[in-house]
Design a protein around this motif. Structure first.
Motif, PDB file in Angstrom:
ATOM      1  N   SER A 156       0.838  -1.209   0.000  1.00 49.69           N
ATOM      2  CA  SER A 156       0.000   0.000   0.000  1.00 49.69           C
ATOM      3  C   SER A 156       0.865   1.248   0.000  1.00 49.69           C
ATOM      4  O   SER A 156       2.041   1.212   0.404  1.00 49.69           O
ATOM      5  N   LEU A 157       0.286   2.337  -0.437  1.00 48.06           N
ATOM      6  CA  LEU A 157       0.961   3.635  -0.392  1.00 48.06           C
ATOM      7  C   LEU A 157       0.729   4.211   1.010  1.00 48.06           C
ATOM      8  O   LEU A 157      -0.092   5.106   1.225  1.00 48.06           O
ATOM      9  N   ILE A 158       1.467   3.662   1.941  1.00 47.24           N
ATOM     10  CA  ILE A 158       1.234   3.930   3.364  1.00 47.24           C
ATOM     11  C   ILE A 158       1.417   5.399   3.706  1.00 47.24           C
ATOM     12  O   ILE A 158       0.718   5.939   4.576  1.00 47.24           O
ATOM     13  N   SER A 159       2.327   6.071   3.051  1.00 44.50           N
ATOM     14  CA  SER A 159       2.629   7.458   3.397  1.00 44.50           C
ATOM     15  C   SER A 159       1.447   8.396   3.178  1.00 44.50           C
ATOM     16  O   SER A 159       1.442   9.521   3.698  1.00 44.50           O
ATOM     17  N   LEU A 160       0.431   7.968   2.428  1.00 45.50           N
ATOM     18  CA  LEU A 160      -0.767   8.803   2.265  1.00 45.50           C
ATOM     19  C   LEU A 160      -1.598   8.873   3.533  1.00 45.50           C
ATOM     20  O   LEU A 160      -2.460   9.755   3.670  1.00 45.50           O
ATOM     21  N   ASN A 161      -1.359   7.951   4.465  1.00 43.34           N
ATOM     22  CA  ASN A 161      -2.173   7.900   5.681  1.00 43.34           C
ATOM     23  C   ASN A 161      -1.955   9.092   6.600  1.00 43.34           C
ATOM     24  O   ASN A 161      -2.736   9.309   7.526  1.00 43.34           O
ATOM     25  N   VAL A 162      -0.896   9.868   6.358  1.00 39.01           N
ATOM     26  CA  VAL A 162      -0.657  11.037   7.220  1.00 39.01           C
ATOM     27  C   VAL A 162      -1.635  12.166   6.904  1.00 39.01           C
ATOM     28  O   VAL A 162      -1.756  13.112   7.687  1.00 39.01           O
ATOM     29  N   TYR A 163      -2.336  12.059   5.784  1.00 30.32           N
ATOM     30  CA  TYR A 163      -3.317  13.077   5.407  1.00 30.32           C
ATOM     31  C   TYR A 163      -4.715  12.588   5.751  1.00 30.32           C
ATOM     32  O   TYR A 163      -5.024  11.406   5.587  1.00 30.32           O
ATOM     33  N   ASP A 164      -5.564  13.501   6.219  1.00 24.55           N
ATOM     34  CA  ASP A 164      -6.945  13.100   6.483  1.00 24.55           C
ATOM     35  C   ASP A 164      -7.666  12.853   5.167  1.00 24.55           C
ATOM     36  O   ASP A 164      -7.230  13.304   4.100  1.00 24.55           O
ATOM     37  N   GLY A 165      -8.769  12.112   5.231  1.00 20.84           N
ATOM     38  CA  GLY A 165      -9.471  11.673   4.029  1.00 20.84           C
ATOM     39  C   GLY A 165      -9.880  12.804   3.107  1.00 20.84           C
ATOM     40  O   GLY A 165      -9.706  12.710   1.882  1.00 20.84           O
ATOM     41  N   ALA A 166     -10.426  13.884   3.654  1.00 21.20           N
ATOM     42  CA  ALA A 166     -10.913  14.990   2.825  1.00 21.20           C
ATOM     43  C   ALA A 166      -9.766  15.687   2.100  1.00 21.20           C
ATOM     44  O   ALA A 166      -9.865  16.003   0.904  1.00 21.20           O
ATOM     45  N   THR A 167      -8.666  15.942   2.823  1.00 23.70           N
ATOM     46  CA  THR A 167      -7.504  16.603   2.217  1.00 23.70           C
ATOM     47  C   THR A 167      -6.895  15.738   1.122  1.00 23.70           C
ATOM     48  O   THR A 167      -6.558  16.226   0.040  1.00 23.70           O
ATOM     49  N   ARG A 168      -6.771  14.458   1.414  1.00 25.33           N
ATOM     50  CA  ARG A 168      -6.182  13.538   0.440  1.00 25.33           C
ATOM     51  C   ARG A 168      -7.038  13.461  -0.821  1.00 25.33           C
ATOM     52  O   ARG A 168      -6.534  13.525  -1.936  1.00 25.33           O
ATOM     53  N   ARG A 169      -8.345  13.349  -0.641  1.00 24.91           N
ATOM     54  CA  ARG A 169      -9.259  13.221  -1.790  1.00 24.91           C
ATOM     55  C   ARG A 169      -9.216  14.479  -2.658  1.00 24.91           C
ATOM     56  O   ARG A 169      -9.154  14.395  -3.889  1.00 24.91           O
ATOM     57  N   ALA A 170      -9.264  15.642  -2.022  1.00 25.27           N
ATOM     58  CA  ALA A 170      -9.252  16.900  -2.777  1.00 25.27           C
ATOM     59  C   ALA A 170      -7.922  17.102  -3.499  1.00 25.27           C
ATOM     60  O   ALA A 170      -7.895  17.540  -4.662  1.00 25.27           O
ATOM     61  N   THR A 171      -6.821  16.755  -2.837  1.00 16.14           N
ATOM     62  CA  THR A 171      -5.504  16.926  -3.456  1.00 16.14           C
ATOM     63  C   THR A 171      -5.349  16.034  -4.677  1.00 16.14           C
ATOM     64  O   THR A 171      -4.858  16.471  -5.732  1.00 16.14           O
ATOM     65  N   ILE A 172      -5.762  14.791  -4.555  1.00 20.05           N
ATOM     66  CA  ILE A 172      -5.674  13.863  -5.692  1.00 20.05           C
ATOM     67  C   ILE A 172      -6.556  14.352  -6.831  1.00 20.05           C
ATOM     68  O   ILE A 172      -6.177  14.277  -8.010  1.00 20.05           O
ATOM     69  N   TYR A 173      -7.728  14.864  -6.492  1.00 24.86           N
ATOM     70  CA  TYR A 173      -8.641  15.403  -7.515  1.00 24.86           C
ATOM     71  C   TYR A 173      -7.974  16.539  -8.268  1.00 24.86           C
ATOM     72  O   TYR A 173      -7.983  16.566  -9.512  1.00 24.86           O
ATOM     73  N   TRP A 174      -7.393  17.495  -7.541  1.00 22.65           N
ATOM     74  CA  TRP A 174      -6.762  18.649  -8.196  1.00 22.65           C
ATOM     75  C   TRP A 174      -5.550  18.220  -9.023  1.00 22.65           C
ATOM     76  O   TRP A 174      -5.320  18.757 -10.104  1.00 22.65           O
ATOM     77  N   LEU A 175      -4.791  17.257  -8.514  1.00 19.47           N
ATOM     78  CA  LEU A 175      -3.635  16.773  -9.271  1.00 19.47           C
ATOM     79  C   LEU A 175      -4.090  16.097 -10.570  1.00 19.47           C
ATOM     80  O   LEU A 175      -3.472  16.283 -11.623  1.00 19.47           O
ATOM     81  N   ALA A 176      -5.161  15.311 -10.490  1.00 19.50           N
ATOM     82  CA  ALA A 176      -5.671  14.632 -11.684  1.00 19.50           C
ATOM     83  C   ALA A 176      -6.205  15.634 -12.690  1.00 19.50           C
ATOM     84  O   ALA A 176      -5.965  15.507 -13.907  1.00 19.50           O
ATOM     85  N   LEU A 177      -6.918  16.628 -12.224  1.00 23.94           N
ATOM     86  CA  LEU A 177      -7.456  17.665 -13.110  1.00 23.94           C
ATOM     87  C   LEU A 177      -6.324  18.438 -13.782  1.00 23.94           C
ATOM     88  O   LEU A 177      -6.353  18.684 -14.999  1.00 23.94           O
ATOM     89  N   THR A 178      -5.325  18.816 -12.991  1.00 28.78           N
ATOM     90  CA  THR A 178      -4.197  19.568 -13.532  1.00 28.78           C
ATOM     91  C   THR A 178      -3.410  18.734 -14.536  1.00 28.78           C
ATOM     92  O   THR A 178      -3.015  19.229 -15.608  1.00 28.78           O
ATOM     93  N   ALA A 179      -3.180  17.461 -14.201  1.00 35.66           N
ATOM     94  CA  ALA A 179      -2.435  16.575 -15.100  1.00 35.66           C
ATOM     95  C   ALA A 179      -3.187  16.387 -16.408  1.00 35.66           C
ATOM     96  O   ALA A 179      -2.589  16.419 -17.493  1.00 35.66           O
ATOM     97  N   MET A 180      -4.500  16.197 -16.336  1.00 38.80           N
ATOM     98  CA  MET A 180      -5.305  16.023 -17.542  1.00 38.80           C
ATOM     99  C   MET A 180      -5.211  17.263 -18.429  1.00 38.80           C
ATOM    100  O   MET A 180      -4.963  17.164 -19.646  1.00 38.80           O
ATOM    101  N   ALA A 181      -5.406  18.443 -17.836  1.00 35.95           N
ATOM    102  CA  ALA A 181      -5.367  19.682 -18.612  1.00 35.95           C
ATOM    103  C   ALA A 181      -3.987  19.900 -19.222  1.00 35.95           C
ATOM    104  O   ALA A 181      -3.870  20.289 -20.399  1.00 35.95           O
ATOM    105  N   ALA A 182      -2.929  19.646 -18.448  1.00 36.45           N
ATOM    106  CA  ALA A 182      -1.569  19.867 -18.940  1.00 36.45           C
ATOM    107  C   ALA A 182      -1.213  18.899 -20.070  1.00 36.45           C
ATOM    108  O   ALA A 182      -0.626  19.294 -21.081  1.00 36.45           O
ATOM    109  N   LEU A 183      -1.582  17.631 -19.915  1.00 35.38           N
ATOM    110  CA  LEU A 183      -1.256  16.638 -20.941  1.00 35.38           C
ATOM    111  C   LEU A 183      -2.058  16.878 -22.220  1.00 35.38           C
ATOM    112  O   LEU A 183      -1.519  16.753 -23.330  1.00 35.38           O
ATOM    113  N   LEU A 184      -3.335  17.217 -22.079  1.00 36.11           N
ATOM    114  CA  LEU A 184      -4.134  17.525 -23.272  1.00 36.11           C
ATOM    115  C   LEU A 184      -3.595  18.760 -23.987  1.00 36.11           C
ATOM    116  O   LEU A 184      -3.517  18.798 -25.215  1.00 36.11           O
TER     117      LEU A 184
END
Length: 345
Positions: A156-184
């Motif tokens: 597992s990606l254990i180091s993600l456990n230091v972030y609370d669920g809401a922060t982790r979910r929002a950060t991954i969302y923004w990273l995915a959105l940014t990556a999609m826009a940048a790659l396109l």
């Protein structure tokens, strides 16, 4: 008199942007801005699903770039998806921030794709397609040997456990959105450049492209590495959403099958087609994903039907029937009167 002046005097013009394409680009920019605020108004389940959609768009766009624009049909792109996730685990275990690891892993995967391309790009047609699948299986076996991964048991990606669920979910969302826009954005600019024109020339006729001075191998390598990097980003992002890594899941040919499905349905070789195909796949998965094996059978049947009756895909058919382009990567030759002849650079 220059050729362009001669064309203009005859009422003929060459255009790259249309009114609809300018409006589409503006609308896409506005949608991306609005999507940035989604974590503030949507629930956890909706955010997770939207993140999955962004990842699907990346996968479809990268496979379409390789096969649709470059003519390199691969059934082994899962190798980069799996390596993107694997190196994310490895770098995070070494102490790197898990969110930074996502993109560092993609850079490592992209770098590895360069020596891989030295011999893979010498293969053509079916040899290249099957060769990539063999490479994916070999990478799967090698990753299983890593004691950190514990074989097919995974880790597992254990180091993600230091972030609370809401922060982790929002950060991954923004990273995915940014990556999609940048790659396109990067892919769009690349396909509208001289290199993009060379790629499409190679796809259409490699021998003819060589005869006019196109550096075939170097041009193919650029597209190969970009696709490897983008798919590795998607693999790392998927790992972040799932947190667990099992080699048989991430190196499964199912991922390439999904990419092929999205591109065939949306329209291979069409920039808009990959995006449309990803959205359709996302909707089908959301509605029918719980149907188990029937869901997979339905995807296969749909792909066959489109191959037989709509070989251009949905967007290709829309473009053919209505002469409608939103994000053109080529040029349009506009003739006087009601008729137009268009061609891709």
């Amino acid at each position: 008199m220059s050729p362009n002046a001669t064309l203009a005097s005859n009422g003929i013009s060459i255009e790259r942007w249309t009114k609809s394409s300018r409006v589409a680009l503006g609308c896409m920019a506005a949608v991306l801005v609005l999507l940035m605020f989604a974590p503030a108004v949507l629930g956890a389940g909706a955010i997770d699903r939207m993140t999955a959609l962004f990842i699907y768009v990346i996968l479809a766009a990268m496979w379409n770039a390789l096969a649709g624009f470059g003519g390199l049909v691969s059934v082994g792109q899962q190798v980069f998806f799996g390596l993107g996730a694997y190196f994310t685990i490895r770098l995070a275990d070494a102490g790197l921030n898990p969110f930074v690891s996502l993109f560092a892993a993609a850079i490592v995967t992209g770098a590895l794709s360069i020596p891989l391309s030295l011999f893979m790009l010498r293969l053509k047609g079916g040899e290249f397609a099957i060769g990539m699948w063999v490479i994916a299986e070999l990478a799967h076996l090698l990753v299983n040997l890593d004691r950190l991964i514990q074989g097919e048991t995974g880790t597992s990606l254990i180091s993600l456990n230091v972030y609370d669920g809401a922060t982790r979910r929002a950060t991954i969302y923004w990273l995915a959105l940014t990556a999609m826009a940048a790659l396109l954005g990067a892919l769009f600019m690349l396909m509208r450049s001289r290199a993009g024109a060379a790629m499409q020339a190679i796809r259409d006729n490699e021998e003819a492209a060589t005869s006019v001075g196109v550096r075939v191998i170097a041009t193919k390598r650029l597209l190969f590495v970009l696709a490897a990097f983008g798919i590795a980003v998607a693999g790392g992002l998927w790992l972040a959403t799932a947190t667990t890594f099992q080699p048989k899941t991430y190196f499964s040919v199912q991922w390439t099958a999904y990419m092929i499905f999205m591109v065939l349905v949306g329209g291979i070789g069409k920039f808009e087609g990959a995006i449309l195909g990803a959205i359709l796949f996302f909707v089908i998965e959301t509605v029918f994903g719980s149907a188990g094996v029937w869901y997979l059978i339905g995807l296969g049947a749909t792909a066959v039907i489109f191959s037989l009756y709509l070989p251009r895909g949905l967007w290709g058919e829309i473009e053919r029937r209505f002469d409608f382009q939103l994000l053109p990567v080529g040029y349009r030759l506009k003739l006087p009167g009601p008729h137009k002849i268009k061609w891709e650079e």
